[in-house]
Design an enzyme around this catalytic site. Structure first.
Site, PDB file in Angstrom:
ATOM      1  N   LYS A 136      56.633  22.167  22.532  1.00 47.18           N
ATOM      2  CA  LYS A 136      57.379  22.672  23.682  1.00 47.18           C
ATOM      3  C   LYS A 136      58.863  22.533  23.392  1.00 47.18           C
ATOM      4  O   LYS A 136      59.305  21.550  22.789  1.00 47.18           O
ATOM      5  CB  LYS A 136      57.029  21.891  24.958  1.00 47.18           C
ATOM      6  CG  LYS A 136      57.888  22.251  26.164  1.00 47.18           C
ATOM      7  CD  LYS A 136      57.655  21.317  27.343  1.00 47.18           C
ATOM      8  CE  LYS A 136      58.652  21.601  28.465  1.00 47.18           C
ATOM      9  NZ  LYS A 136      58.493  20.695  29.618  1.00 47.18           N
ATOM     10  N   GLU A 155      65.066  16.727  40.491  1.00 58.21           N
ATOM     11  CA  GLU A 155      64.333  15.827  39.584  1.00 58.21           C
ATOM     12  C   GLU A 155      64.971  14.448  39.521  1.00 58.21           C
ATOM     13  O   GLU A 155      66.108  14.298  39.058  1.00 58.21           O
ATOM     14  CB  GLU A 155      64.265  16.432  38.178  1.00 58.21           C
ATOM     15  CG  GLU A 155      63.323  15.692  37.252  1.00 58.21           C
ATOM     16  CD  GLU A 155      62.673  16.595  36.228  1.00 58.21           C
ATOM     17  OE1 GLU A 155      61.877  16.089  35.418  1.00 58.21           O
ATOM     18  OE2 GLU A 155      62.942  17.807  36.243  1.00 58.21           O
ATOM     19  N   GLU A 168      52.838  22.611  30.046  1.00 56.88           N
ATOM     20  CA  GLU A 168      54.239  22.198  30.035  1.00 56.88           C
ATOM     21  C   GLU A 168      54.426  20.919  30.835  1.00 56.88           C
ATOM     22  O   GLU A 168      55.136  19.991  30.420  1.00 56.88           O
ATOM     23  CB  GLU A 168      55.110  23.320  30.612  1.00 56.88           C
ATOM     24  CG  GLU A 168      56.587  22.982  30.695  1.00 56.88           C
ATOM     25  CD  GLU A 168      57.386  24.052  31.435  1.00 56.88           C
ATOM     26  OE1 GLU A 168      58.534  23.759  31.801  1.00 56.88           O
ATOM     27  OE2 GLU A 168      56.857  25.156  31.666  1.00 56.88           O
ATOM     28  N   GLU A 189      63.167  33.405  35.401  1.00 53.84           N
ATOM     29  CA  GLU A 189      63.124  32.040  35.913  1.00 53.84           C
ATOM     30  C   GLU A 189      64.496  31.376  35.825  1.00 53.84           C
ATOM     31  O   GLU A 189      64.926  30.667  36.744  1.00 53.84           O
ATOM     32  CB  GLU A 189      62.095  31.213  35.141  1.00 53.84           C
ATOM     33  CG  GLU A 189      61.988  29.770  35.622  1.00 53.84           C
ATOM     34  CD  GLU A 189      60.969  28.963  34.842  1.00 53.84           C
ATOM     35  OE1 GLU A 189      61.262  27.785  34.527  1.00 53.84           O
ATOM     36  OE2 GLU A 189      59.887  29.509  34.540  1.00 53.84           O
TER      37      GLU A 189
END
Length: 428
Positions: free
Chosen positions: A186, A231, A275, A413
């Protein structure tokens, strides 16, 4: 030929801090002074509670691989010799340092810890004000009053940063090929956008817009870095540790029924679940050496934000040692949510493909008190105000790329993730 002697270390400031309880001051962001530079305004607000600060009683700037360690040592030494009278005694009272850290050790942006002259906080119905001075001086009482309304940006123009949208999509395609070839699992690729207004930006306007539109995120400002992150990298409070991991994103449509269907689709998406799993694993592995017990949920939930929805997992633990919140943040950075996995290889791919210095974007941002308690988020949905040209701000957005990623979808996105700052810069 002899080398120049090393510069002597700067003397540590002798802080004097006084915290007293006050009546509810109302909207905390409204208290920020109009005449302060963006670099001297601090914020950490969520759902109306948190802290704001202004002025500089002390500050330190560090760079390089040991930027976390040297900043931590500076704060430990400064807080250890501070003269403190704290009538409230809660996390965030007494002397507090707000900080932001560069994503990469090679970035000239480095790291900053800033101790404001005034901090105003509110938590669980209790409000306080802390005044802080240096050089052993008794701090003057702070007068809290709402300031003139913030000024909206004017004549705002946007321009591509290091890469155009098309070039960034090509970079995503290149990353997907490397992943499919087995080089890496990733990679998180970021892009930047340059924004210029006709007059210096009023950081209070940005903070107010972000806090009102994205109340369930952490609205932050440290040393000119301003944003609203969903986050939470780590919270340390009275021996407990908590982290919220986000990875896997889908854009909202504004239609509630359709968005519920999209949320269900996100929760079943193998690409997004893959992910997310990488990100959760990286955080749990980093925290485990510091905890005697941990709770890692088996499946994520869907976090609904005004512009996007994320797969989210809350990890909690009981600390086994006395490490500070900043040391915990260092151990977690960079997580797979902002870099990729394996970390070293993902970072090399980022260097090859992004063609930019992220600065403090995607690095830890937050605060720490004199006891080591604090909260550190990941600097997402944000922009860095140019210290030399305060009419300019650089915006950032990033996306997690895995084997099933589509470049056009990832570009869309990234545009969704730029919306919070675009909205904050609007004057409507």
């Amino acid at each position: 030929m002899t080398s120049e002697p090393a510069a002597p270390p700067s003397p540590l400031p002798l802080l004097v801090a006084r915290t007293r309880q006050v009546a509810d001051p109302g909207d905390l962001i409204d208290l920020l002074p109009r005449d302060a530079a963006p670099q001297d305004l601090m914020s950490w607000i969520r759902d109306g509670d948190g802290m704001v600060g202004w002025g500089r009683a002390a500050a330190v700037h560090t760079t390089g691989r040991d930027r976390f360690e040297r900043a931590s040592r500076w704060w430990r030494d400064v807080a250890g010799r501070a003269v403190v009278r704290d009538d409230v005694r809660r996390p965030g009272t007494g002397p507090v340092a707000f900080g932001s850290f560069a994503f990469r050790s090679t970035s000239a942006a480095g790291a900053s810890l800033v101790v404001p002259q005034v901090v105003v906080g509110r938590r669980d119905g209790v409000s306080w004000v802390t005044t802080i001075s240096s050089a052993g001086e008794i701090p003057a009482p702070a007068r809290l009053s709402a300031q003139p309304a913030p000024v909206a940006p004017t004549d705002v123009t946007y321009a591509d940063g290091a890469l155009t949208g098309a070039q960034w999509s090509e970079a995503v395609d290149a990353a997907v090929r490397r992943i499919q070839g087995g080089d890496v699992d990733k990679v998180v690729l970021a892009r930047d956008v340059d924004v210029v207004a006709s007059a210096p930006l009023d950081a209070r306007w940005l903070l107010s817009r972000l806090a009102s539109s994205y109340a369930n995120t952490w609205t932050f400002a440290v040393d000119g870095l301003t944003g609203a992150t969903p986050e939470l990298l780590v919270r340390r409070e009275k021996g407990l540790v908590h982290s919220r991991i986000l990875a896997g994103t889908i854009r909202r449509t504004g239609d509630d029924e359709h968005d519920l269907a999209l949320a269900a689709k996100l929760a079943r998406s193998s690409k997004d679940l893959e992910e997310h799993e990488y990100a959760v694993r990286s955080v749990a592995d980093a925290l485990r050496p510091h905890c005697r017990s941990m709770n890692v949920p088996e499946a994520p939930f869907v976090l609904h934000l005004p512009n996007v929805m994320h797969l989210a997992t809350d990890v909690a633990g009981v600390l086994a040692d006395e490490v500070s919140s900043l040391t915990l943040a260092e151990s977690l950075h960079p997580s797979a949510a902002v870099c990729g996995t394996p970390t070293v290889t993902a970072a090399e791919v980022i260097d090859d493909l992004e063609r930019m210095d992220r600065g403090r974007y995607a690095g830890p941002v937050g605060w720490m008190d004199g006891n080591g308690d604090g909260e550190w988020g990941i600097a997402l949905r944000c922009g860095q105000v140019d210290a030399e040209n305060p009419s300019r701000i650089r915006l950032f957005a990033g996306c997690g790329i895995v084997a099933g990623s589509d470049p056009d979808a990832e570009l869309a996105e990234s545009e969704a993730k730029l919306l919070p700052m675009r909205h904050a810069l609007a004057d409507d």
